[in-house]
Design a protein around this motif. Structure first.
Motif, PDB file in Angstrom:
ATOM      1  N   THR A 105       0.826  -1.207   0.000  1.00 27.03           N
ATOM      2  CA  THR A 105       0.000   0.000   0.000  1.00 27.03           C
ATOM      3  C   THR A 105       0.862   1.259   0.000  1.00 27.03           C
ATOM      4  O   THR A 105       0.573   2.224  -0.723  1.00 27.03           O
ATOM      5  CB  THR A 105      -0.937  -0.009   1.221  1.00 27.03           C
ATOM      6  N   THR A 106       1.913   1.256   0.788  1.00 26.75           N
ATOM      7  CA  THR A 106       2.822   2.401   0.800  1.00 26.75           C
ATOM      8  C   THR A 106       3.468   2.598  -0.567  1.00 26.75           C
ATOM      9  O   THR A 106       3.559   3.724  -1.078  1.00 26.75           O
ATOM     10  CB  THR A 106       3.907   2.210   1.871  1.00 26.75           C
ATOM     11  N   ARG A 134       4.120  -2.997  -7.896  1.00 21.86           N
ATOM     12  CA  ARG A 134       4.749  -2.275  -6.796  1.00 21.86           C
ATOM     13  C   ARG A 134       6.177  -2.752  -6.566  1.00 21.86           C
ATOM     14  O   ARG A 134       6.837  -2.345  -5.608  1.00 21.86           O
ATOM     15  CB  ARG A 134       3.932  -2.487  -5.517  1.00 21.86           C
ATOM     16  N   LYS A 194      -6.909  -0.118  -0.126  1.00 27.89           N
ATOM     17  CA  LYS A 194      -7.079   0.878  -1.186  1.00 27.89           C
ATOM     18  C   LYS A 194      -8.381   1.641  -0.970  1.00 27.89           C
ATOM     19  O   LYS A 194      -9.306   1.165  -0.324  1.00 27.89           O
ATOM     20  CB  LYS A 194      -7.093   0.196  -2.550  1.00 27.89           C
ATOM     21  N   LYS A 195      -8.457   2.814  -1.567  1.00 30.19           N
ATOM     22  CA  LYS A 195      -9.673   3.624  -1.467  1.00 30.19           C
ATOM     23  C   LYS A 195     -10.720   3.104  -2.449  1.00 30.19           C
ATOM     24  O   LYS A 195     -10.397   2.616  -3.524  1.00 30.19           O
ATOM     25  CB  LYS A 195      -9.358   5.086  -1.770  1.00 30.19           C
ATOM     26  N   ASN A 247       0.939   4.096  -2.941  1.00 29.83           N
ATOM     27  CA  ASN A 247       0.654   5.509  -2.691  1.00 29.83           C
ATOM     28  C   ASN A 247       1.831   6.417  -3.012  1.00 29.83           C
ATOM     29  O   ASN A 247       1.637   7.576  -3.422  1.00 29.83           O
ATOM     30  CB  ASN A 247       0.239   5.699  -1.234  1.00 29.83           C
ATOM     31  N   THR A 248       3.057   5.927  -2.820  1.00 31.76           N
ATOM     32  CA  THR A 248       4.240   6.767  -3.010  1.00 31.76           C
ATOM     33  C   THR A 248       4.924   6.538  -4.352  1.00 31.76           C
ATOM     34  O   THR A 248       5.760   7.348  -4.762  1.00 31.76           O
ATOM     35  CB  THR A 248       5.270   6.497  -1.901  1.00 31.76           C
ATOM     36  N   ARG A 249       4.579   5.406  -5.008  1.00 35.06           N
ATOM     37  CA  ARG A 249       5.235   4.977  -6.260  1.00 35.06           C
ATOM     38  C   ARG A 249       6.739   4.747  -6.059  1.00 35.06           C
ATOM     39  O   ARG A 249       7.539   4.942  -6.972  1.00 35.06           O
ATOM     40  CB  ARG A 249       4.954   5.956  -7.409  1.00 35.06           C
TER      41      ARG A 249
END
Length: 273
Positions: free
Chosen positions: A27-28, A151, A62-63, A31-33
Protein backbone atom coordinates in the motif's frame (compact mmCIF):
# COMPACT_ATOMS: atom_id res chain seq x y z
CA UNK A 1 8.14 -14.94 11.96
CA UNK A 2 5.48 -13.32 14.12
CA UNK A 3 2.35 -15.31 14.78
CA UNK A 4 -0.12 -12.57 15.71
CA UNK A 5 -3.17 -12.49 13.45
CA UNK A 6 -5.62 -10.01 11.99
CA UNK A 7 -9.08 -11.09 10.83
CA UNK A 8 -10.69 -9.67 7.68
CA UNK A 9 -14.30 -9.79 8.76
CA UNK A 10 -16.15 -10.18 5.48
CA UNK A 11 -14.79 -13.60 4.58
CA UNK A 12 -12.96 -14.49 7.80
CA UNK A 13 -9.53 -14.61 6.18
CA UNK A 14 -6.86 -14.74 8.87
CA UNK A 15 -3.57 -12.99 8.26
CA UNK A 16 -0.26 -13.49 9.97
CA UNK A 17 1.46 -10.36 11.17
CA UNK A 18 4.00 -10.70 8.36
CA UNK A 19 1.26 -10.90 5.75
CA UNK A 20 -0.33 -7.74 7.11
CA UNK A 21 3.07 -6.04 7.10
CA UNK A 22 3.50 -7.06 3.46
CA UNK A 23 0.07 -5.66 2.55
CA UNK A 24 0.97 -2.42 4.33
CA UNK A 25 4.24 -2.20 2.37
CA UNK A 26 2.44 -2.76 -0.92
CA UNK A 27 0.00 0.00 0.00
CA UNK A 28 2.82 2.40 0.80
CA UNK A 29 4.48 1.58 -2.54
CA UNK A 30 1.13 2.09 -4.30
CA UNK A 31 0.65 5.51 -2.69
CA UNK A 32 4.24 6.77 -3.01
CA UNK A 33 5.24 4.98 -6.26
CA UNK A 34 8.48 3.93 -4.55
CA UNK A 35 8.97 0.26 -5.55
CA UNK A 36 9.75 -2.68 -3.30
CA UNK A 37 12.61 -5.14 -3.72
CA UNK A 38 11.30 -8.67 -4.21
CA UNK A 39 14.01 -10.43 -2.22
CA UNK A 40 12.92 -8.60 0.94
CA UNK A 41 9.36 -9.98 0.79
CA UNK A 42 9.37 -13.51 -0.68
CA UNK A 43 9.25 -15.18 2.75
CA UNK A 44 6.10 -13.22 3.62
CA UNK A 45 3.97 -15.00 0.98
CA UNK A 46 5.56 -18.41 0.31
CA UNK A 47 2.47 -20.10 -1.16
CA UNK A 48 -0.80 -19.39 -2.95
CA UNK A 49 -2.96 -19.15 0.14
CA UNK A 50 -0.64 -16.64 1.80
CA UNK A 51 -0.33 -14.62 -1.42
CA UNK A 52 -4.08 -14.29 -1.93
CA UNK A 53 -4.45 -13.37 1.76
CA UNK A 54 -1.97 -10.54 1.22
CA UNK A 55 -3.80 -9.45 -1.92
CA UNK A 56 -7.10 -9.37 -0.03
CA UNK A 57 -5.60 -7.15 2.67
CA UNK A 58 -3.89 -4.93 0.07
CA UNK A 59 -7.21 -4.52 -1.75
CA UNK A 60 -8.99 -3.51 1.45
CA UNK A 61 -6.37 -0.85 2.14
CA UNK A 62 -7.08 0.88 -1.19
CA UNK A 63 -9.67 3.62 -1.47
CA UNK A 64 -13.06 2.87 -2.99
CA UNK A 65 -14.69 -0.43 -3.89
CA UNK A 66 -13.76 -3.38 -6.06
CA UNK A 67 -15.03 -2.85 -9.61
CA UNK A 68 -13.97 -6.24 -10.93
CA UNK A 69 -10.95 -8.37 -11.64
CA UNK A 70 -8.12 -9.06 -14.05
CA UNK A 71 -6.99 -12.54 -15.04
CA UNK A 72 -3.28 -13.07 -15.73
CA UNK A 73 -1.14 -15.92 -17.07
CA UNK A 74 -3.76 -17.06 -19.57
CA UNK A 75 -1.29 -18.41 -22.15
CA UNK A 76 1.31 -21.16 -21.88
CA UNK A 77 4.01 -18.60 -22.69
CA UNK A 78 3.17 -16.35 -19.75
CA UNK A 79 2.56 -19.30 -17.40
CA UNK A 80 6.03 -20.61 -18.24
CA UNK A 81 7.53 -17.18 -17.54
CA UNK A 82 6.16 -17.23 -14.02
CA UNK A 83 6.48 -20.98 -13.39
CA UNK A 84 2.74 -21.52 -13.10
CA UNK A 85 0.36 -24.18 -14.40
CA UNK A 86 -2.81 -22.09 -14.16
CA UNK A 87 -3.90 -18.44 -14.36
CA UNK A 88 -4.09 -16.11 -11.40
CA UNK A 89 -6.31 -13.15 -10.67
CA UNK A 90 -6.22 -9.73 -9.10
CA UNK A 91 -8.90 -7.36 -7.87
CA UNK A 92 -9.26 -4.01 -9.65
CA UNK A 93 -10.85 -1.01 -7.96
CA UNK A 94 -13.84 0.60 -9.65
CA UNK A 95 -11.99 3.82 -10.42
CA UNK A 96 -9.29 1.85 -12.28
CA UNK A 97 -11.74 0.81 -15.00
CA UNK A 98 -11.73 3.73 -17.45
CA UNK A 99 -14.12 4.25 -20.36
CA UNK A 100 -12.30 4.97 -23.64
CA UNK A 101 -11.08 7.32 -24.89
CA UNK A 102 -9.02 7.66 -21.70
CA UNK A 103 -6.19 9.96 -20.67
CA UNK A 104 -3.49 8.77 -18.27
CA UNK A 105 -0.36 10.41 -16.88
CA UNK A 106 2.68 8.15 -16.95
CA UNK A 107 3.92 9.74 -13.72
CA UNK A 108 0.89 8.27 -11.92
CA UNK A 109 2.11 4.74 -12.71
CA UNK A 110 5.29 2.87 -11.77
CA UNK A 111 6.52 0.37 -14.38
CA UNK A 112 3.50 -0.22 -16.62
CA UNK A 113 2.98 -2.48 -19.62
CA UNK A 114 0.07 -2.52 -22.08
CA UNK A 115 -2.03 -5.54 -23.07
CA UNK A 116 -4.76 -6.19 -25.63
CA UNK A 117 -7.77 -7.87 -24.02
CA UNK A 118 -11.51 -8.45 -24.00
CA UNK A 119 -13.33 -7.01 -21.00
CA UNK A 120 -16.53 -8.66 -19.81
CA UNK A 121 -19.19 -7.11 -17.55
CA UNK A 122 -21.60 -9.29 -15.59
CA UNK A 123 -25.25 -8.40 -16.26
CA UNK A 124 -26.15 -10.49 -13.19
CA UNK A 125 -24.22 -12.40 -10.53
CA UNK A 126 -22.21 -15.26 -12.03
CA UNK A 127 -21.97 -18.70 -10.42
CA UNK A 128 -19.88 -21.88 -10.79
CA UNK A 129 -22.94 -23.57 -12.29
CA UNK A 130 -22.81 -21.28 -15.32
CA UNK A 131 -21.77 -22.98 -18.55
CA UNK A 132 -19.76 -21.11 -21.17
CA UNK A 133 -23.02 -20.46 -23.01
CA UNK A 134 -24.58 -19.13 -19.80
CA UNK A 135 -21.63 -16.78 -19.34
CA UNK A 136 -22.02 -15.61 -22.93
CA UNK A 137 -25.67 -14.75 -22.24
CA UNK A 138 -25.05 -13.15 -18.84
CA UNK A 139 -22.32 -10.69 -19.88
CA UNK A 140 -21.41 -7.81 -22.11
CA UNK A 141 -18.03 -7.62 -23.83
CA UNK A 142 -15.86 -4.69 -24.87
CA UNK A 143 -12.46 -4.20 -26.53
CA UNK A 144 -9.88 -3.29 -23.91
CA UNK A 145 -6.35 -2.18 -23.18
CA UNK A 146 -5.15 -3.38 -19.81
CA UNK A 147 -2.22 -1.63 -18.15
CA UNK A 148 -0.57 -4.00 -15.68
CA UNK A 149 1.67 -2.28 -13.17
CA UNK A 150 3.63 -3.49 -10.16
CA UNK A 151 4.75 -2.28 -6.80
CA UNK A 152 8.05 -4.13 -7.36
CA UNK A 153 11.19 -2.91 -9.08
CA UNK A 154 12.17 -4.57 -12.40
CA UNK A 155 9.18 -6.89 -12.17
CA UNK A 156 8.63 -8.12 -15.74
CA UNK A 157 9.15 -10.94 -16.48
CA UNK A 158 11.15 -12.03 -13.43
CA UNK A 159 8.77 -11.46 -10.51
CA UNK A 160 7.75 -14.73 -8.83
CA UNK A 161 4.11 -15.79 -9.13
CA UNK A 162 3.38 -15.45 -5.41
CA UNK A 163 4.64 -11.88 -5.49
CA UNK A 164 2.44 -11.27 -8.54
CA UNK A 165 -0.58 -12.70 -6.68
CA UNK A 166 0.16 -10.61 -3.59
CA UNK A 167 0.46 -7.49 -5.74
CA UNK A 168 -3.08 -7.82 -7.08
CA UNK A 169 -1.84 -9.72 -10.16
CA UNK A 170 0.12 -6.53 -10.89
CA UNK A 171 -3.12 -4.59 -11.19
CA UNK A 172 -2.92 -1.19 -12.82
CA UNK A 173 -5.90 -0.05 -14.82
CA UNK A 174 -8.22 -1.21 -17.60
CA UNK A 175 -9.45 0.97 -20.47
CA UNK A 176 -12.55 -0.44 -22.15
CA UNK A 177 -14.42 0.58 -25.28
CA UNK A 178 -18.05 0.28 -26.33
CA UNK A 179 -19.87 -2.67 -24.77
CA UNK A 180 -21.97 -5.23 -26.60
CA UNK A 181 -23.99 -8.19 -25.43
CA UNK A 182 -21.54 -11.08 -25.63
CA UNK A 183 -24.17 -13.27 -27.25
CA UNK A 184 -23.86 -11.10 -30.37
CA UNK A 185 -21.18 -13.63 -31.31
CA UNK A 186 -23.88 -16.27 -31.68
CA UNK A 187 -21.81 -19.20 -30.43
CA UNK A 188 -19.21 -19.77 -27.74
CA UNK A 189 -16.71 -20.97 -30.35
CA UNK A 190 -16.90 -17.66 -32.19
CA UNK A 191 -15.13 -15.95 -29.30
CA UNK A 192 -12.02 -17.99 -30.10
CA UNK A 193 -11.57 -16.19 -33.40
CA UNK A 194 -11.27 -12.52 -32.50
CA UNK A 195 -8.17 -10.78 -33.87
CA UNK A 196 -6.75 -7.49 -32.62
CA UNK A 197 -3.85 -5.20 -33.51
CA UNK A 198 -2.03 -2.84 -31.14
CA UNK A 199 -0.78 0.57 -32.33
CA UNK A 200 1.40 3.24 -30.76
CA UNK A 201 1.46 6.69 -32.39
CA UNK A 202 0.13 5.09 -35.55
CA UNK A 203 2.76 2.36 -35.70
CA UNK A 204 1.52 -1.22 -35.94
CA UNK A 205 3.29 -2.96 -33.03
CA UNK A 206 1.80 -6.45 -32.90
CA UNK A 207 -1.31 -8.51 -33.49
CA UNK A 208 -2.86 -11.42 -31.63
CA UNK A 209 -5.92 -13.62 -31.33
CA UNK A 210 -8.39 -14.36 -28.57
CA UNK A 211 -7.45 -18.05 -28.70
CA UNK A 212 -4.29 -17.05 -26.79
CA UNK A 213 -6.54 -16.57 -23.75
CA UNK A 214 -6.97 -20.16 -22.49
CA UNK A 215 -8.23 -21.04 -25.97
CA UNK A 216 -11.31 -18.83 -25.46
CA UNK A 217 -11.73 -15.75 -23.23
CA UNK A 218 -14.98 -17.19 -21.85
CA UNK A 219 -12.88 -20.00 -20.36
CA UNK A 220 -10.83 -17.36 -18.55
CA UNK A 221 -14.02 -15.84 -17.16
CA UNK A 222 -15.25 -19.30 -16.12
CA UNK A 223 -11.92 -20.04 -14.42
CA UNK A 224 -12.22 -16.81 -12.43
CA UNK A 225 -15.80 -17.51 -11.34
CA UNK A 226 -14.75 -20.93 -10.06
CA UNK A 227 -11.59 -19.63 -8.38
CA UNK A 228 -13.50 -16.92 -6.56
CA UNK A 229 -16.10 -19.48 -5.46
CA UNK A 230 -13.35 -21.68 -4.00
CA UNK A 231 -12.37 -18.70 -1.84
CA UNK A 232 -15.92 -17.92 -0.73
CA UNK A 233 -16.39 -15.02 -3.15
CA UNK A 234 -18.68 -14.32 -6.09
CA UNK A 235 -18.42 -12.29 -9.26
CA UNK A 236 -21.22 -9.77 -8.87
CA UNK A 237 -23.55 -7.92 -11.20
CA UNK A 238 -21.83 -4.98 -12.96
CA UNK A 239 -18.33 -6.09 -12.02
CA UNK A 240 -15.91 -6.20 -14.96
CA UNK A 241 -13.27 -8.75 -15.87
CA UNK A 242 -10.21 -8.10 -18.02
CA UNK A 243 -9.82 -11.64 -19.27
CA UNK A 244 -6.22 -12.00 -20.50
CA UNK A 245 -3.87 -10.65 -23.14
CA UNK A 246 -3.79 -11.52 -26.84
CA UNK A 247 -0.11 -10.47 -27.10
CA UNK A 248 3.07 -10.38 -25.05
CA UNK A 249 2.93 -6.85 -23.62
CA UNK A 250 5.30 -4.00 -24.47
CA UNK A 251 6.13 -1.23 -22.01
CA UNK A 252 3.65 1.62 -21.82
CA UNK A 253 5.18 4.89 -22.97
CA UNK A 254 3.88 8.37 -23.71
CA UNK A 255 1.80 8.83 -26.81
CA UNK A 256 -1.40 7.60 -28.40
CA UNK A 257 -2.21 3.91 -27.98
CA UNK A 258 -5.08 2.08 -29.56
CA UNK A 259 -6.15 -1.42 -30.47
CA UNK A 260 -8.47 -2.40 -33.28
CA UNK A 261 -10.60 -5.55 -33.04
CA UNK A 262 -12.49 -7.45 -35.72
CA UNK A 263 -15.88 -9.14 -35.31
CA UNK A 264 -17.49 -5.73 -34.84
CA UNK A 265 -15.83 -4.99 -31.49
CA UNK A 266 -14.25 -1.80 -32.79
CA UNK A 267 -11.41 0.26 -31.31
CA UNK A 268 -10.24 1.26 -27.84
CA UNK A 269 -8.08 4.37 -27.32
CA UNK A 270 -5.66 5.45 -24.58
CA UNK A 271 -3.63 8.67 -24.56
CA UNK A 272 -0.60 8.67 -22.27
CA UNK A 273 0.97 11.98 -21.23
Amino acid sequence: MTQNTTTLKENQTTLTGNQQAFANALTTAFNTRLPLNEDEWTDYAPDENAAYNVQEAFTRLKKGEVGGYKVSLTSKETQDMFDSDEPLYGAEMRDRFLKAPANVNLKDLMEPLVEVEMCFRAKEDLTPDDTLEDLMNKTTVAPALEVPDSRFKDWFPSLSKYMVMSDGAVSGLVVYGDEFDTNKFGTVDALENVSATLYHDGENLKSGKSSEVLGNPLKSLQWLVNKLDSQGKRLLKDQRVSSGTFVLPPSLTKGEWHATFDNGLGTVNLNVK
